[in-house]
Design an enzyme around this catalytic site. Structure first.
Site, short mmCIF file in Angstrom:
data_model
loop_
_atom_site.label_atom_id
_atom_site.label_comp_id
_atom_site.label_asym_id
_atom_site.label_seq_id
_atom_site.Cartn_x
_atom_site.Cartn_y
_atom_site.Cartn_z
N ASN A 111 0.86 -1.19 0.00
CA ASN A 111 0.00 0.00 0.00
C ASN A 111 0.89 1.24 0.00
O ASN A 111 2.04 1.19 0.45
CB ASN A 111 -0.89 0.02 1.24
CG ASN A 111 -1.88 1.17 1.23
OD1 ASN A 111 -2.46 1.47 0.19
ND2 ASN A 111 -2.07 1.82 2.36
N HIS A 113 0.62 5.23 1.36
CA HIS A 113 -0.21 6.09 2.23
C HIS A 113 0.44 7.48 2.29
O HIS A 113 1.64 7.59 2.54
CB HIS A 113 -0.29 5.48 3.64
CG HIS A 113 -1.09 6.31 4.57
ND1 HIS A 113 -2.48 6.32 4.56
CD2 HIS A 113 -0.73 7.18 5.54
CE1 HIS A 113 -2.91 7.17 5.47
NE2 HIS A 113 -1.88 7.70 6.09
N SER A 140 4.49 7.06 2.29
CA SER A 140 5.11 5.81 2.75
C SER A 140 4.57 4.64 1.95
O SER A 140 3.36 4.50 1.80
CB SER A 140 4.77 5.55 4.22
OG SER A 140 5.08 6.64 5.05
N ASP A 149 -2.99 1.01 8.14
CA ASP A 149 -1.82 1.87 7.87
C ASP A 149 -0.68 1.59 8.85
O ASP A 149 0.15 2.47 9.10
CB ASP A 149 -2.20 3.37 7.91
CG ASP A 149 -3.26 3.72 6.88
OD1 ASP A 149 -3.29 3.09 5.81
OD2 ASP A 149 -4.07 4.63 7.16
C1 GAR Z 1 -2.37 8.59 -3.28
O1 GAR Z 1 -1.85 9.84 -2.93
C2 GAR Z 1 -2.22 7.61 -2.14
O2 GAR Z 1 -1.14 7.88 -1.32
C3 GAR Z 1 -3.51 7.77 -1.41
O3 GAR Z 1 -4.48 7.99 -2.38
C4 GAR Z 1 -3.87 8.67 -3.48
C5 GAR Z 1 -4.34 8.02 -4.75
O4 GAR Z 1 -3.97 8.76 -5.84
N1 GAR Z 1 -3.82 6.62 -0.64
C6 GAR Z 1 -4.48 6.66 0.51
O5 GAR Z 1 -4.90 7.69 1.00
C7 GAR Z 1 -4.68 5.31 1.17
N2 GAR Z 1 -5.02 5.48 2.54
P1 GAR Z 1 -4.04 8.13 -7.30
O6 GAR Z 1 -5.44 7.53 -7.45
O7 GAR Z 1 -3.83 9.29 -8.21
O8 GAR Z 1 -2.95 7.11 -7.40
#
Ligand code: GAR
Length: 216
Positions: A111, A113, A140, A149
């Protein structure tokens, strides 16, 4: 001799920019794997469009049609297992997974985060960093374990937070880094350089510190 490419499934809920970075890295062969399917839980997710444009098979499993988390997770696992992946990459997947699901894929499930874990687990990480007047924020990549997380960190990237930053500005700065570090870590897992052992992350046989590889 190059090792056999690993089969990667990406699970995404949103715009899919991290999914795109991994798809592109596979195409350029900077990741020793191929994305065999992208699954989204959101019918109109841009991630699905990106998959189609890259000729990646995709499917939507809309979580809203399931009565509870466990039945959604069972359907998601069936969809994943149908293509027998080596690695499952959560890329902006905005659902909490059941312990059973996580246990099934332990060590294969990554994942990303948007915070410097263990700081700011959960939601709204950018707003919380701004509210706390943090001078740095980041992202991370970690192995997924049953603790939300809370799985061991493999690699982080830091960015500065400027005084007049908005959430969007900070998020864009973090995403630039995400698109660099996520493919890198996926490639490490493809090449068996990282492993989850006793709920700890190892790199080339060495246990990683709390903040991951080369953290300060
Ligand atoms: C990313 O920034 C990721 O870190 C976050 O969602 C975004 C997805 O962007 N993830 C979380 O918040 C998970 N808890 P994307 O759809 O453009 O890849």
């Amino acid at each position: 001799m190059a090792s056999i490419k690993k089969r990667i499934v990406i699970v995404a809920s949103g715009s899919g920019s991290n999914a795109q970075a991994i798809i592109d890295a596979c195409a350029k062969e900077t990741v020793n794997g191929s994305v065999v399917k992208l699954i989204s839980n959101v019918p109109n997710a841009e991630a699905l469009t990106r998959a189609a444009q890259s000729n990646i098979p995709s499917n939507c499993i809309d979580h809203k049609i399931f009565s509870d988390r466990d039945s959604f997770d069972v359907a998601l696992a069936e969809e994943i297992d149908a293509v027998q992946p080596d690695i499952i990459v959560l890329a902006g997947f905005m659902r909490i997974l059941s312990d059973e699901f996580v246990a099934k894929y332990l060590g294969k499930l990554l994942n990303i985060h948007p915070s410097l874990l263990p700081k700011y687990t959960g939601m709204r990480t950018y707003q919380r960093a701004l509210d706390n007047e943090d001078h740095e924020h980041g992202t991370s990549v970690h192995f997924v374990t049953p603790e939300l997380d809370g799985g061991p960190v493999i690699l982080q990237a830091k960015v500065p937070v400027f005084e007049d930053d908005t959430v969007d500005e900070l998020a864009s700065r973090v995403k630039v880094q995400e698109h660099k570090i996520y493919p890198l870590v996926v490639n490490w897992l493809c090449n068996d350089r990282i492993a989850l052992i006793d709920m700890k992350a190892f790199f080339d046989g060495q246990e990683l510190p709390e903040c991951g590889y080369a953290s300060d």
